[in-house]
Design an enzyme around this catalytic site. Structure first.
Site, PDB file in Angstrom:
ATOM      1  N   ASP B  69       0.837  -1.193   0.000  1.00  0.00           N
ATOM      2  CA  ASP B  69       0.000   0.000   0.000  1.00  0.00           C
ATOM      3  C   ASP B  69       0.876   1.248   0.000  1.00  0.00           C
ATOM      4  O   ASP B  69       1.650   1.473   0.922  1.00  0.00           O
ATOM      5  CB  ASP B  69      -0.879  -0.039   1.246  1.00  0.00           C
ATOM      6  CG  ASP B  69      -1.797   1.155   1.310  1.00  0.00           C
ATOM      7  OD1 ASP B  69      -2.489   1.393   0.315  1.00  0.00           O
ATOM      8  OD2 ASP B  69      -1.793   1.857   2.328  1.00  0.00           O
ATOM      9  N   THR B 102      -3.215   5.022  -4.042  1.00  0.00           N
ATOM     10  CA  THR B 102      -2.197   5.817  -3.377  1.00  0.00           C
ATOM     11  C   THR B 102      -0.838   5.645  -4.042  1.00  0.00           C
ATOM     12  O   THR B 102      -0.020   6.549  -4.017  1.00  0.00           O
ATOM     13  CB  THR B 102      -2.086   5.436  -1.905  1.00  0.00           C
ATOM     14  OG1 THR B 102      -1.945   4.027  -1.821  1.00  0.00           O
ATOM     15  CG2 THR B 102      -3.310   5.856  -1.147  1.00  0.00           C
ATOM     16  N   THR B 103      -0.614   4.470  -4.603  1.00  0.00           N
ATOM     17  CA  THR B 103       0.650   4.253  -5.290  1.00  0.00           C
ATOM     18  C   THR B 103       0.636   4.995  -6.616  1.00  0.00           C
ATOM     19  O   THR B 103       1.577   5.706  -6.958  1.00  0.00           O
ATOM     20  CB  THR B 103       0.870   2.756  -5.555  1.00  0.00           C
ATOM     21  OG1 THR B 103       0.557   2.048  -4.382  1.00  0.00           O
ATOM     22  CG2 THR B 103       2.279   2.482  -5.978  1.00  0.00           C
ATOM     23  N   ASP B 400      -8.788  -0.732   1.854  1.00  0.00           N
ATOM     24  CA  ASP B 400      -8.735  -0.149   0.505  1.00  0.00           C
ATOM     25  C   ASP B 400      -9.943  -0.596  -0.306  1.00  0.00           C
ATOM     26  O   ASP B 400     -10.602   0.220  -0.963  1.00  0.00           O
ATOM     27  CB  ASP B 400      -7.462  -0.600  -0.224  1.00  0.00           C
ATOM     28  CG  ASP B 400      -6.268   0.217   0.216  1.00  0.00           C
ATOM     29  OD1 ASP B 400      -6.427   0.997   1.172  1.00  0.00           O
ATOM     30  OD2 ASP B 400      -5.194   0.072  -0.384  1.00  0.00           O
TER      31      ASP B 400
END
Lengths: 526, 536
Positions: B69, B102-103, B400
């Site tokens: 994550d 988020t990446t 997530d």
């Protein structure tokens, strides 16, 4: 430049370096415990390093060893963690899970050297794991319906577990002991009811199973040493002077005579408390906290046996066993459930006096008294017995069993090998590697026994290929044999958990391509 | 230069303590900022996509976290550089807002900055680049809106939601059981979601992790699970038709806030005090009993005596329950939290069908489950797994997935994954670039190139040859006029992401573009970095 944006002292390993460091760490840990695997496994001495306490313990238990080792390598920590979880969850197979995970990673290292992507390896492993799991489930046997056979199974499992431990010489004896103890629990599987008491002296064979509950405490002075039809009040209350619990209060006097008065009031209060306790109509009083001389004397006068400072576990066990409740207030005797048992007496184990509660309300309780030459021996014996008890209670819940002695590993390996050729692509290579890792387990067991492992394992493989799917290693004669005849059984749950959590952990380690280590926190005073 | 000379040639100091300060200016500042940001994004680049790798993070105390994550990685990395910190915040704001991608957002920002660096080298002013990016971002967002698809789902047909959640879980370690996990996430969200108002209250979803067992033992409990046990071992373990009192006051004599002293000077006073103290306990228990409660959940501890009195009065109790959990129980059972014993009354009690204590494994680990609540929507995910790291990672991944499902409930438009949306945007942006006059054109084109970086990274992580794959997909998209074509990460034989069922939420993707562009603009506009010296 790479690290200019990071906190000072932060270390970062990338790509192959990261993988290398994981492999090295994990394999080192696996190798550390590898030699303890199997009936001919060796023990380890663990010595504490602190200046004050350099005590040692001798053990063969994977989880105990791993917990004691100080580790800096993150991948190694993952291995230690799975061993711990295995210990908590099943109680046995802690060494196997770490070793199997290590072997998987050793195989993975070879595959990575052949430029196979870690994700591909993971994929292959998953297919292999499913195949292995299917094979495991197919060969599991459930004897729960037949009580006699089930008892045999339990006995064999206990024997198998104990054979790798210190107790191996008396394993039949201890297996019986463990099975008897677990069978008493019926289906509840609450290990709380089985108490293990260690007393140095005598030999291991002198250990015995005592029905009833034994408490390693002394009876107050001048009180009866033997009570029949005991009514027990189990309490957790302070029997010195009660603290005043109202905040901010303090005693302030202006004359010596007042001090005496207050002291008298205190005594009165205690006397009142004792009287209330006695009014419960009891003849035994067990307290978790200390009982001071004054109340002890009152109890002695009333002919009540009082036992002080029974530790928390002791009190809870006793409450569970005798059916009493742990009381802290004594105003309503009619509401308190008293514990009951037929006989309480002081008995001797070796040279020590202990208190035995027999004929308890709950017939499930029992105590195993371990005897042995030294404390180290006893500690290890307790650990081994605890492992066996854990596995047995788990087996009572999940009644399926499977063959031990490396039989299932070879079986699973064979299933994976059968599946592999039908899978296209590089995944198949990973599956083969998985099978090799599985086969490493009997190899290590054989190696530890000083036998020709290559010879034995190939023989074993041939036997399985020929359809003798109950064949495994006979570690006492150094050849292969039918595990059903030899009575080497293991718990299905334990084996499944080993398979799943080891491959899960290996996969997790394999997927890592960066290791970022923050600078260790600066500690004061070191 | 921060040092100037006055008309007599004497040095005149504007900024104090030159040595202690670090100062970079102009192009140099931009270059060094870009470099730092690029390094951060390069760390995350390999974690992108279904075949992305994990990172192992060792914190200052030696504890190990293994995760995929982006937000978690950056948060635990202890980044020091100022601009790198901006990227950390970037991924965090994406996490807070959307919960997923988020990446991707960091990788995109890194790519945008890398492209900007090239433009700066060619002498284009940073502000022009920033403006170009701004314009390009608008085009990209419009394109996203155009290629977006809507998914229809109802409480009975959750298939599209499950598929989207699966896409999110694909890149995580728990993808073995992604179907099951996705279903758990969808069920959890739907059971607390208000479909009419399109609102999801995440407070009603609780996560509990317990190492041990298998990943597939993870389950969704309709109710609340507390990692606590009954305060007295002999209290009943199962309670039916529960009326619970939630207390935030301890079962102890009160501690007045005013500082006071109570002096005991005589025997009578001592006796009286003792009686008084006893009365406290009986009164407290009596009050609870009178209100009709049969379960006490308390935020604080109990005195031994109180504990026993509770047992004696058949009032099972749970102590040391955290404030957040207490509030959750209050919502679920419809109870009011009671701060003082005197305020206890029957109408403030909560009710639920059953409360029971369950034990795990061979150790005496216990948990309390509160089920059949009045407000039945509260749910708990109990995550199991082979070791602590897996459980933690599974919890993050589930979170997530839930975020994604929530976003779909809020806005049911999706775009397709596998880089297809980025490629479509990139094509639209570069087409737009040709129509723009002036230097902005270059910046807009650079934006298109940066967008290409996402499918490139995806393909790279999957072991495909990135440039070839991108070129193929791009030409196919153009030829077939089909914006659903992306990089075939799973090697399933088709580039059509719609067929593969790889969805991402539209707002998630839009947010990614917006946030990344914003941060990049901010970084570009910095031309002077003054860092204060360490305090001596």
């Amino acid at each position: 430049m790479e690290q200019a944006y990071m906190e000072q002292g932060t270390q970062m390993d990338k790509g192959d370096n990261a993988r290398m460091s994981s492999f090295v760490g994990a394999i080192a840990i696996a190798d550390l415990v590898k030699t303890t695997l199997g009936p001919k496994g060796m023990d380890k001495i663990l010595q504490r390093v602190s200046q004050q306490d350099q005590s040692i313990s001798v053990t063969n238990d994977g989880a105990t060893i791993l917990k004691a080792v100080n580790i800096d390598n993150p991948a190694a920590k993952v291995l230690v963690d799975i061993a711990k979880v295995q210990d908590d969850e099943v109680g046995d197979g802690t060494t196997s899970v770490a070793v199997f995970c290590g072997e998987l990673l050793r195989e993975a290292e070879k595959l990575i050297a052949q430029r196979i992507h870690p994700q591909t390896i993971c994929k292959g492993w998953r297919l292999a794991r499913d195949a292995a799991r299917k094979a495991l489930e197919e060969h599991a046997r459930d004897n729960a319906a037949n009580e006699e056979k089930f008892r045999d199974d339990l006995f064999n499992i206990a024997r198998t577990t104990l054979s790798s431990k210190l107790l191996t010489h008396d394993k039949d004896y201890f297996s019986n002991l463990a099975v008897d103890a677990v069978m008493r629990l019926k289906k509840s599987g609450n290990l709380d009811y089985i108490q293990i008491i260690k007393k140095a002296g005598g030999q291991l064979r002198d250990s015995y199973l005592e029905s009833g509950f034994i408490m390693d405490k002394k009876i107050g002075i001048g009180q009866p040493k033997r009570i029949e039809n005991a009514r027990i009040l189990i309490a957790n209350t302070s029997m010195d002077t009660d603290k005043i619990k109202i905040y901010g209060s303090r005693v302030r006097v202006d004359a010596m005579s007042k001090v005496a008065e207050i002291e008298e009031a205190e005594k009165d209060k205690m006397r009142g408390k004792c009287k209330k306790i006695i009014d419960h109509g009891i003849n035994v009083f067990v307290n978790r906290q200390l009982i001071y001389n004054f109340p002890e004397q009152i109890f002695a006068e009333a002919g009540i046996m009082s036992i002080e400072h029974a530790d928390f576990d002791g009190v809870e066990h006793l409450a569970a066993v005798t059916g009493g409740e742990v009381a802290s207030t004594f105003d309503h005797p009619e509401l308190v459930d008293l514990g009951k048992c037929d006989l309480i007496e002081e008995v001797m184990i070796g040279e020590d006096k202990v208190i035995r509660f027999s004929g308890c309300a709950s017939g499930e309780a029992c105590t195993i008294v371990l005897r042995g030459a030294s404390n180290h021996l006893l500690d290890e014996a307790e650990r081994s017995l605890h492992d066996a008890l854990c596995v047995l209670t788990q087996t009572v819940k999940e009644t399926r069993t499977i063959c031990g002695g490396g039989c299932t590993e070879v079986l699973m390996a064979q299933a994976v090998d059968n599946e592999a050729p039908s899978i296209p692509g590089k995944k198949a290579l990973a599956m083969e590697a998985f099978a090799r890792a599985l086969r490493q387990m009997p190899t290590i067991v054989a190696d530890n026994g000083g036998y020709d492992s290559a010879e034995l394992v190939t023989q074993l493989r041939a036997a399985h290929a020929a359809g003798n799917d109950s064949y495994g290693l006979d570690m006492y004669n150094g050849k292969i044999g039918c595990m059903d005849e030899l009575g080497v059984r293991e718990s299905f749950k334990s084996k499944l958990q080993v398979l799943l959590s080891a491959s899960e952990a290996a996969e997790m380690i394999l997927r890592v391509d960066d290791i970022i280590k923050c600078a260790p926190r600066q500690r004061e005073g070191h | 230069m921060s040092m100037v000379y006055d008309e007599y040639g004497r040095p005149f100091i504007i900024l104090k303590e030159q040595q202690a300060k670090n100062r970079v200016k102009g192009l140099e500042a931009q270059k060094s900022n870009i470099l730092a940001a690029k390094s951060v994004s390069s760390v995350l680049r390999t974690s992108l996509g279904p075949k992305g790798m994990d990172k192992m993070l060792v914190d200052p105390d030696g504890d190990v976290t293994i995760t995929n994550d982006g937000a978690t990685i950056l948060e635990r990395m202890e980044v020091q550089h100022q601009v790198a910190k901006l990227l950390v915040e970037l991924s965090q704001s994406q996490d807070n807002e959307i919960g997923d991608g988020t990446t991707g957002v960091v990788v995109l920002a890194g790519a945008l900055l890398a492209q900007a660096e090239k433009l700066l080298d060619r002498g284009i002013h940073p502000v022009r680049v920033a403006e170009g990016y701004e314009a390009a971002c608008k085009v990209a967002l419009d394109t996203l809106g155009k290629i977006g698809d809507t998914v229809e789902f109802t409480k009975d047909n959750t298939e599209p939601l499950v598929t989207t959640a699966e896409t999110t879980l694909n890149s995580k370690i728990i993808n073995v059981n992604r179907r099951k996990m996705a279903e758990i996430a969808v069920n959890a969200v739907l059971s607390v979601a208000d479909l009419d108002r399109k609102d999801v209250n995440f407070d009603m979803i609780k996560m509990e992790g317990k190492p041990g067992g298998r990943l597939e033992d993870t389950e969704l409990v309709q109710g609340i699970v507390l990692d606590k046990e009954m305060s007295h071992p002999q209290m009943s373990k199962t309670i039916k038709d529960v009326k619970c009192a939630l207390l935030t006051c301890p079962f102890e004599p009160p501690k007045p806030k005013t500082k006071h002293k109570l002096d005991i000077t005589s025997k009578e006073a001592y006796d009286k005090l003792y009686e008084h103290e006893q009365a406290y306990f009986t009164k407290m228990i009596q009050q609870v009993k009178d209100s009709g409660a049969n379960l006490v959940i308390c935020q604080w501890g109990f005195d031994d005596e109180a504990n026993h009195l509770l047992l004696q009065n058949k009032l099972p109790a749970i102590r040391w329950v955290g404030g957040v959990e207490l509030e959750l129980i209050a919502i679920a059972t419809g109870a009011r939290i009671i701060p003082r014993f005197s305020e206890l009354s029957a109408d403030k009690l909560g009710s639920c069908g059953q409360v029971r204590e369950i034990a795990f494994g061979t150790t005496k680990e216990k948990m309390v489950v509160i089920e059949d609540c009045k407000n039945s929507s509260a749910v708990t995910c109990v995550v199991r797994g082979g070791n602590k790291m897996i459980v933690d990672e599974a919890k993050r991944s589930l979170h997530d997935a839930m975020c994604v499902v929530r976003n779909l409930v809020k806005d049911n438009r999706v775009v397709y994954g596998g880089g297809s949306a980025e490629i479509a945007c990139s094509m639209a942006v570069s087409k737009h670039a040709d129509s723009v006059m002036g230097t902005d054109q270059y910046a807009i084109r650079a934006f298109a190139d940066a967008l290409d970086d996402i499918p490139l990274a995806l393909a790279e992580n999957c072991g495909l040859s990135p440039i070839e794959e991108l070129a193929n997909v791009k030409s196919k998209q153009l030829a077939e006029n089909n914006p659903f074509l992306g990089v075939d990460c799973n090697q399933s034989g088709t580039n059509n992401m719609k067929e593969q069922g790889v969805f991402e939420t539209l707002i998630g993707k839009q947010q990614q573009l917006l946030l990344a562009t914003q941060v990049v603009k901010m970084v570009l506009k910095i031309d002077d970095v003054i860092s204060m010296g360490q305090y001596q």
